[in-house]
Design a protein around this motif. Structure first.
Motif, PDB file in Angstrom:
ATOM      1  N   LYS A 239      70.049   8.601   3.613  1.00 25.80           N
ATOM      2  CA  LYS A 239      70.558   8.714   4.880  1.00 25.80           C
ATOM      3  C   LYS A 239      70.856   7.268   5.377  1.00 25.80           C
ATOM      4  O   LYS A 239      72.035   7.246   5.858  1.00 25.80           O
ATOM      5  CB  LYS A 239      69.415   9.059   5.989  1.00 25.80           C
ATOM      6  CG  LYS A 239      70.058   9.386   7.475  1.00 25.80           C
ATOM      7  CD  LYS A 239      69.037   9.823   8.245  1.00 25.80           C
ATOM      8  CE  LYS A 239      69.554   9.929   9.830  1.00 25.80           C
ATOM      9  NZ  LYS A 239      68.429  10.293  10.765  1.00 25.80           N
ATOM     10  N   ASP A 240      70.184   6.363   5.085  1.00 26.01           N
ATOM     11  CA  ASP A 240      70.639   4.880   5.206  1.00 26.01           C
ATOM     12  C   ASP A 240      71.777   4.601   4.535  1.00 26.01           C
ATOM     13  O   ASP A 240      72.725   3.915   5.026  1.00 26.01           O
ATOM     14  CB  ASP A 240      69.665   4.048   4.739  1.00 26.01           C
ATOM     15  CG  ASP A 240      68.387   3.911   5.694  1.00 26.01           C
ATOM     16  OD1 ASP A 240      68.372   4.231   6.888  1.00 26.01           O
ATOM     17  OD2 ASP A 240      67.187   3.550   5.122  1.00 26.01           O
ATOM     18  N   LEU A 241      72.081   4.982   3.328  1.00 30.68           N
ATOM     19  CA  LEU A 241      73.189   4.853   2.297  1.00 30.68           C
ATOM     20  C   LEU A 241      74.389   5.245   2.817  1.00 30.68           C
ATOM     21  O   LEU A 241      75.467   4.800   3.079  1.00 30.68           O
ATOM     22  CB  LEU A 241      72.888   5.145   0.937  1.00 30.68           C
ATOM     23  CG  LEU A 241      71.670   4.394   0.117  1.00 30.68           C
ATOM     24  CD1 LEU A 241      71.471   4.767  -0.980  1.00 30.68           C
ATOM     25  CD2 LEU A 241      72.177   2.632   0.430  1.00 30.68           C
ATOM     26  N   LEU A 242      74.135   6.758   3.335  1.00 32.65           N
ATOM     27  CA  LEU A 242      75.445   7.403   3.832  1.00 32.65           C
ATOM     28  C   LEU A 242      75.833   6.700   5.257  1.00 32.65           C
ATOM     29  O   LEU A 242      77.146   6.660   5.261  1.00 32.65           O
ATOM     30  CB  LEU A 242      74.892   8.951   4.184  1.00 32.65           C
ATOM     31  CG  LEU A 242      75.845   9.607   4.753  1.00 32.65           C
ATOM     32  CD1 LEU A 242      77.168   9.931   3.972  1.00 32.65           C
ATOM     33  CD2 LEU A 242      75.516  11.118   5.006  1.00 32.65           C
ATOM     34  N   GLN A 243      74.952   6.191   6.089  1.00 30.60           N
ATOM     35  CA  GLN A 243      75.421   5.408   7.188  1.00 30.60           C
ATOM     36  C   GLN A 243      76.205   4.354   7.031  1.00 30.60           C
ATOM     37  O   GLN A 243      77.110   3.907   7.369  1.00 30.60           O
ATOM     38  CB  GLN A 243      74.130   5.097   7.837  1.00 30.60           C
ATOM     39  CG  GLN A 243      74.319   4.270   9.340  1.00 30.60           C
ATOM     40  CD  GLN A 243      73.253   3.920  10.015  1.00 30.60           C
ATOM     41  OE1 GLN A 243      72.159   4.475   9.765  1.00 30.60           O
ATOM     42  NE2 GLN A 243      73.398   3.172  11.024  1.00 30.60           N
TER      43      GLN A 243
ATOM     44  N   ASN B 258      79.275  15.967   0.741  1.00 29.72           N
ATOM     45  CA  ASN B 258      77.920  15.890   1.078  1.00 29.72           C
ATOM     46  C   ASN B 258      77.106  15.440  -0.366  1.00 29.72           C
ATOM     47  O   ASN B 258      75.991  16.135  -0.290  1.00 29.72           O
ATOM     48  CB  ASN B 258      77.340  17.242   1.739  1.00 29.72           C
ATOM     49  CG  ASN B 258      78.122  17.575   2.817  1.00 29.72           C
ATOM     50  OD1 ASN B 258      78.175  16.676   3.901  1.00 29.72           O
ATOM     51  ND2 ASN B 258      78.584  18.812   3.073  1.00 29.72           N
ATOM     52  N   ASN B 259      77.537  14.625  -0.981  1.00 27.05           N
ATOM     53  CA  ASN B 259      76.674  14.095  -2.112  1.00 27.05           C
ATOM     54  C   ASN B 259      75.550  13.303  -1.579  1.00 27.05           C
ATOM     55  O   ASN B 259      75.765  12.815  -0.343  1.00 27.05           O
ATOM     56  CB  ASN B 259      77.567  13.210  -2.959  1.00 27.05           C
ATOM     57  CG  ASN B 259      78.416  13.754  -4.174  1.00 27.05           C
ATOM     58  OD1 ASN B 259      79.192  13.375  -5.007  1.00 27.05           O
ATOM     59  ND2 ASN B 259      78.671  15.301  -3.776  1.00 27.05           N
ATOM     60  N   THR B 260      74.523  13.371  -2.408  1.00 18.56           N
ATOM     61  CA  THR B 260      73.314  12.456  -2.164  1.00 18.56           C
ATOM     62  C   THR B 260      73.543  10.940  -2.624  1.00 18.56           C
ATOM     63  O   THR B 260      73.673  10.891  -3.848  1.00 18.56           O
ATOM     64  CB  THR B 260      72.075  13.276  -2.288  1.00 18.56           C
ATOM     65  OG1 THR B 260      72.007  14.418  -1.731  1.00 18.56           O
ATOM     66  CG2 THR B 260      70.797  12.275  -1.925  1.00 18.56           C
ATOM     67  N   PHE B 261      73.360  10.036  -1.889  1.00 21.47           N
ATOM     68  CA  PHE B 261      73.330   8.704  -2.496  1.00 21.47           C
ATOM     69  C   PHE B 261      71.950   8.086  -2.671  1.00 21.47           C
ATOM     70  O   PHE B 261      70.881   8.192  -1.904  1.00 21.47           O
ATOM     71  CB  PHE B 261      74.306   7.927  -1.349  1.00 21.47           C
ATOM     72  CG  PHE B 261      75.724   8.095  -1.072  1.00 21.47           C
ATOM     73  CD1 PHE B 261      76.602   7.751  -2.331  1.00 21.47           C
ATOM     74  CD2 PHE B 261      76.061   9.111  -0.343  1.00 21.47           C
ATOM     75  CE1 PHE B 261      78.029   8.520  -2.326  1.00 21.47           C
ATOM     76  CE2 PHE B 261      77.203   9.551  -0.198  1.00 21.47           C
ATOM     77  CZ  PHE B 261      78.419   9.429  -1.202  1.00 21.47           C
TER      78      PHE B 261
END
Length: 263
Positions: free
Chosen positions: A136-140, A183-186
């Protein structure tokens, strides 16, 4: 690895902007690619993501973010910001440690032993922060990195002075944009760098993809400036910054539609 805090990188960037601006004015093929560029002017600074602005044939303002690529600048930053560092909770311990030691340098001259001690501790804290970074942090962070570019539909121009060419791409074609949209996960993979890590993505099938982006948690002006200001450095202070860096920039051209023009 140490990072330049003398302004040399900024100076090289300004030279690249001058070169690209002149190329935009004088290269017919490039003007055509840009849709008939006119009213070409420099922007830059902290208030603008574009380094150069122009008007296209439709009368619409467009922008170019200029990156320098040569033997002294093997990578380039997509973002370098202290604001984002304040908004990511995983980075809070590094910010708190910097606040704790800020201005603690004693004496008119730089104490190299103290600087090393604090630098080593900062690296330890920064690594711990990176270890705690969530998807979530990385997506932000990635969304905040690309949003200003996408908002103005900017182009990226990479200046290869030694090769005598520039390479151009639309930021919307950057592969990480589609990874975000799908919506990949980072997640991060650590290597030799203590205060940095590679950003990877995992798609819906479970396949892991190297984004060729690197997250750095750094001080923008070094530890000397943090401890002793102008007494210990050429800078008055130092802040915590998050950088998103394009690793191996040349790999972009293998996967992204682009154009090359002679300087």
């Amino acid at each position: 690895m140490g990072y330049n805090t003398t302004g040399k990188s900024h100076e090289l960037g300004l030279k690249a902007e001058t070169i690209i601006q002149e190329q935009m004015k004088n290269t017919p093929q490039l003007k055509k690619y840009l849709g008939g560029a006119r009213n070409i002017e420099r922007r830059g600074g902290t208030k603008h993501k574009e380094d150069i602005a122009f008007i296209d044939s439709k009368g619409e303002e467009r922008g170019v973010s200029v990156k320098n690529r040569d033997h002294v600048a093997g990578t380039f930053d997509l973002i370098n910001t202290s604001k984002m560092a304040k908004n990511i909770s995983a980075a809070a311990p590094a910010a708190e440690y910097m606040k704790e030691v800020k201005g603690s340098g004693i004496g008119p001259k730089r104490d190299t032993l103290v600087v090393k001690k604090v630098r080593d501790k900062f690296k330890e804290v920064a690594k711990s922060c990176l270890d705690q970074m969530s998807g979530k942090d990385l997506l932000q962070i990635l969304s905040a990195t690309f949003e200003p570019y996408l908002k103005k539909d900017l182009l990226i121009a990479v200046c290869y002075r030694e090769e005598g060419v520039s390479r151009w791409m639309h930021i919307a074609d950057h592969p990480v944009i589609s990874m975000i949209e799908c919506n990949n996960t980072f997640f991060l993979k650590s290597g030799r760098g203590v205060t940095s890590a590679q950003i990877w993505a995992r798609d819906s099938s479970g396949q892991e993809i190297n984004t060729n982006l690197r997250l750095r948690l750094e001080t923008n002006n070094g530890i000397g400036a943090l401890l002793g200001g102008k007494r210990w450095s050429s800078n008055p202070t130092s802040s915590l910054v998050i950088k998103i860096q394009q690793d191996n920039p040349d790999s972009l051209w293998d996967v992204v539609k682009h154009e090359t023009f002679s300087l």
